[in-house]
Design a protein around this motif. Structure first.
Motif, mmCIF file in Angstrom:
data_model
loop_
_atom_site.group_PDB
_atom_site.id
_atom_site.type_symbol
_atom_site.label_atom_id
_atom_site.label_comp_id
_atom_site.label_asym_id
_atom_site.label_seq_id
_atom_site.Cartn_x
_atom_site.Cartn_y
_atom_site.Cartn_z
ATOM 1 N N TRP A 1 0.806 -1.215 0.000
ATOM 2 C CA TRP A 1 0.000 0.000 0.000
ATOM 3 C C TRP A 1 0.843 1.270 0.000
ATOM 4 O O TRP A 1 0.363 2.338 -0.397
ATOM 5 C CB TRP A 1 -0.962 -0.007 1.190
ATOM 6 C CG TRP A 1 -2.101 -0.962 0.985
ATOM 7 C CD1 TRP A 1 -2.259 -2.184 1.555
ATOM 8 C CD2 TRP A 1 -3.220 -0.780 0.114
ATOM 9 N NE1 TRP A 1 -3.405 -2.784 1.103
ATOM 10 C CE2 TRP A 1 -4.021 -1.938 0.220
ATOM 11 C CE3 TRP A 1 -3.629 0.245 -0.745
ATOM 12 C CZ2 TRP A 1 -5.215 -2.096 -0.489
ATOM 13 C CZ3 TRP A 1 -4.814 0.092 -1.450
ATOM 14 C CH2 TRP A 1 -5.585 -1.071 -1.327
ATOM 15 N N LYS B 1 -19.468 -11.312 -3.833
ATOM 16 C CA LYS B 1 -18.479 -10.903 -2.843
ATOM 17 C C LYS B 1 -17.502 -9.861 -3.377
ATOM 18 O O LYS B 1 -16.531 -9.518 -2.701
ATOM 19 C CB LYS B 1 -17.699 -12.125 -2.351
ATOM 20 C CG LYS B 1 -18.595 -13.128 -1.613
ATOM 21 C CD LYS B 1 -17.798 -14.299 -1.076
ATOM 22 C CE LYS B 1 -18.709 -15.268 -0.339
ATOM 23 N NZ LYS B 1 -17.967 -16.431 0.212
ATOM 24 N N ASP C 1 -11.837 -7.812 -5.590
ATOM 25 C CA ASP C 1 -12.100 -9.070 -4.893
ATOM 26 C C ASP C 1 -11.306 -9.075 -3.591
ATOM 27 O O ASP C 1 -10.078 -9.221 -3.606
ATOM 28 C CB ASP C 1 -11.676 -10.242 -5.769
ATOM 29 C CG ASP C 1 -12.019 -11.597 -5.158
ATOM 30 O OD1 ASP C 1 -12.372 -11.639 -3.962
ATOM 31 O OD2 ASP C 1 -11.936 -12.606 -5.875
ATOM 32 N N PRO C 2 -11.965 -8.906 -2.441
ATOM 33 C CA PRO C 2 -11.231 -8.871 -1.168
ATOM 34 C C PRO C 2 -10.529 -10.175 -0.844
ATOM 35 O O PRO C 2 -9.562 -10.191 -0.069
ATOM 36 C CB PRO C 2 -12.329 -8.571 -0.136
ATOM 37 C CG PRO C 2 -13.447 -7.971 -0.916
ATOM 38 C CD PRO C 2 -13.401 -8.652 -2.247
ATOM 39 N N GLN C 3 -10.999 -11.283 -1.393
ATOM 40 C CA GLN C 3 -10.395 -12.569 -1.076
ATOM 41 C C GLN C 3 -9.085 -12.787 -1.818
ATOM 42 O O GLN C 3 -8.252 -13.577 -1.394
ATOM 43 C CB GLN C 3 -11.380 -13.693 -1.403
ATOM 44 C CG GLN C 3 -12.628 -13.681 -0.534
ATOM 45 C CD GLN C 3 -13.547 -14.844 -0.835
ATOM 46 O OE1 GLN C 3 -13.808 -15.180 -1.990
ATOM 47 N NE2 GLN C 3 -14.047 -15.480 0.202
ATOM 48 N N PRO D 1 -6.231 -10.558 -2.672
ATOM 49 C CA PRO D 1 -7.055 -9.389 -2.976
ATOM 50 C C PRO D 1 -6.546 -8.710 -4.251
ATOM 51 O O PRO D 1 -5.337 -8.586 -4.458
ATOM 52 C CB PRO D 1 -6.820 -8.489 -1.762
ATOM 53 C CG PRO D 1 -5.428 -8.830 -1.325
ATOM 54 C CD PRO D 1 -5.182 -10.268 -1.692
ATOM 55 N N ARG E 1 -9.181 0.425 -0.369
ATOM 56 C CA ARG E 1 -8.410 -0.041 0.788
ATOM 57 C C ARG E 1 -9.253 -0.454 1.987
ATOM 58 O O ARG E 1 -8.943 -1.483 2.620
ATOM 59 C CB ARG E 1 -7.380 1.010 1.204
ATOM 60 C CG ARG E 1 -6.455 0.477 2.291
ATOM 61 C CD ARG E 1 -5.233 1.315 2.487
ATOM 62 N NE ARG E 1 -4.292 0.645 3.394
ATOM 63 C CZ ARG E 1 -3.104 1.106 3.710
ATOM 64 N NH1 ARG E 1 -2.675 2.249 3.183
ATOM 65 N NH2 ARG E 1 -2.317 0.436 4.528
ATOM 66 N N HIS F 1 -11.858 -2.032 2.057
ATOM 67 C CA HIS F 1 -12.441 -3.344 1.770
ATOM 68 C C HIS F 1 -11.393 -4.450 1.717
ATOM 69 O O HIS F 1 -11.746 -5.632 1.595
ATOM 70 C CB HIS F 1 -13.191 -3.295 0.437
ATOM 71 C CG HIS F 1 -14.273 -2.269 0.388
ATOM 72 N ND1 HIS F 1 -15.518 -2.461 0.945
ATOM 73 C CD2 HIS F 1 -14.278 -1.001 -0.135
ATOM 74 C CE1 HIS F 1 -16.263 -1.384 0.748
ATOM 75 N NE2 HIS F 1 -15.544 -0.484 0.104
ATOM 76 N N ALA F 2 -10.115 -4.081 1.766
ATOM 77 C CA ALA F 2 -9.031 -5.053 1.637
ATOM 78 C C ALA F 2 -8.684 -5.659 2.992
ATOM 79 O O ALA F 2 -8.761 -4.976 4.023
ATOM 80 C CB ALA F 2 -7.800 -4.386 1.037
ATOM 81 N N PRO F 3 -8.284 -6.909 3.037
ATOM 82 C CA PRO F 3 -7.871 -7.510 4.303
ATOM 83 C C PRO F 3 -6.538 -6.929 4.760
ATOM 84 O O PRO F 3 -5.697 -6.553 3.937
ATOM 85 C CB PRO F 3 -7.734 -8.994 3.962
ATOM 86 C CG PRO F 3 -7.450 -9.015 2.490
ATOM 87 C CD PRO F 3 -8.198 -7.845 1.909
ATOM 88 N N PRO F 4 -6.318 -6.824 6.072
ATOM 89 C CA PRO F 4 -5.048 -6.289 6.564
ATOM 90 C C PRO F 4 -3.866 -7.192 6.265
ATOM 91 O O PRO F 4 -2.718 -6.739 6.202
ATOM 92 C CB PRO F 4 -5.284 -6.163 8.070
ATOM 93 C CG PRO F 4 -6.380 -7.134 8.380
ATOM 94 C CD PRO F 4 -7.242 -7.187 7.173
ATOM 95 N N ASP F 5 -4.119 -8.475 6.064
ATOM 96 C CA ASP F 5 -3.059 -9.430 5.767
ATOM 97 C C ASP F 5 -3.578 -10.373 4.682
ATOM 98 O O ASP F 5 -4.638 -10.979 4.852
ATOM 99 C CB ASP F 5 -2.705 -10.229 7.023
ATOM 100 C CG ASP F 5 -1.530 -11.156 6.807
ATOM 101 O OD1 ASP F 5 -0.697 -10.853 5.937
ATOM 102 O OD2 ASP F 5 -1.468 -12.191 7.498
#
Length: 274
Positions: free
Chosen positions: A135, A180, A203-205, A207, A228, A230-234
């Protein structure tokens, strides 16, 4: 002699699909059983020889265009004409679903696949680059030179988004149907009904964002900043596919984004059935 039988996949075929998916060489996790059963199986053909599944094709009918997402032949069965048989079956399948054109993406160094797709009547339309970056890269991208607003993409917006960025008609609705994904557009707050200035399907999965389109490189920042939350931290990275946009690709490279994959986009008319 090749004795290949094609059949539609069923939700119960997940284990067969999961066994073949890694042969794509896409460096991504096998889609979950839930996604297979909910979204992928209905548009997948399996190809069997002597009762064993040796190939599959995942092709989405999007109105008049079929988007061929995956074509996989097991290594042990390559070089025997299986790929050509698969493409002929996919052509028949898509024509039966009302499609007259098809498109797909392929890596440039897969010369056998490029030859196969040219032989099926497709030609290269443009190049794309899949980037991966952390990021902090966003802070080094060009800043926007105008005010923009971010809003979710409603079904009433689909046609305008597809027209503005040359997407396949029906592509946005298909993405929404997966349930999703996060669909966002950039608009001019002073003229919200004007053509959109950017679009991302995130796609957050994964990502990752694909498509990711902006009318100017400086508009990538507000679109990424909207993604951002909507994105996972890891993991800390994000993937973005830049299609047919050399200026935006250059901006990502200059900011330190890593090239994950180069792609060629092929498209053409589906050959008439003989």
């Amino acid at each position: 002699m090749l004795r290949l039988a094609a059949r539609p996949a069923t939700p119960a075929d997940y284990d067969r699909y999961a066994r073949l998916f890694p042969e794509l060489g896409a460096d991504q996790a096998v889609p979950s059983r839930d996604r297979w059963e909910r979204a992928l199986a209905k548009d997948t053909l399996l190809f069997e020889e002597d009762g064993a599944v040796i190939a599959y094709a995942y092709a989405q009918p999007l109105r008049e265009t079929g988007y061929v997402r995956n074509v996989v032949v097991t290594r042990a069965h390559r070089g025997r004409g299986v790929g050509g048989a698969v493409m002929r079956a996919v052509a028949a399948h898509l024509r039966a679903r009302g499609c007259s054109r098809w498109c797909l993406n392929v890596v440039p160094d897969n010369t056998a696949a490029v030859r196969l797709y040219r032989g099926a009547g497709m030609e290269q339309a443009y190049t794309s680059t899949s980037f991966r970056f952390t990021w902090d890269v966003v802070a080094r991208l060009p800043r926007p030179d105008r005010a923009v607003a971010v809003r979710p993409v409603d079904p009433a917006d689909d046609a305008a988004v597809e027209a503005a960025f040359g997407l396949v008609p029906g592509q946005v609705a298909e993405a929404r149907g997966r349930g999703k994904l996060v669909l966002l557009s950039l608009v001019d707050p002073a003229a919200p009904s004007a053509p959109p200035l950017g679009f991302a399907s995130f796609d957050p999965q994964h990502p990752g964002a694909f498509p990711f389109r902006v009318v100017a490189p400086g508009l990538a920042v507000p679109l990424l900043e909207a993604i951002r939350p909507h994105a996972p931290p890891d993991p800390a990275f994000i993937g973005v596919v830049v299609e047919d946009d050399d200026a935006l690709a250059s901006a990502f490279l200059a900011a330190g984004a890593a090239v994950h994959l180069a792609l060629l986009h092929f498209r053409g008319d589906i050959p008439a059935l003989s």
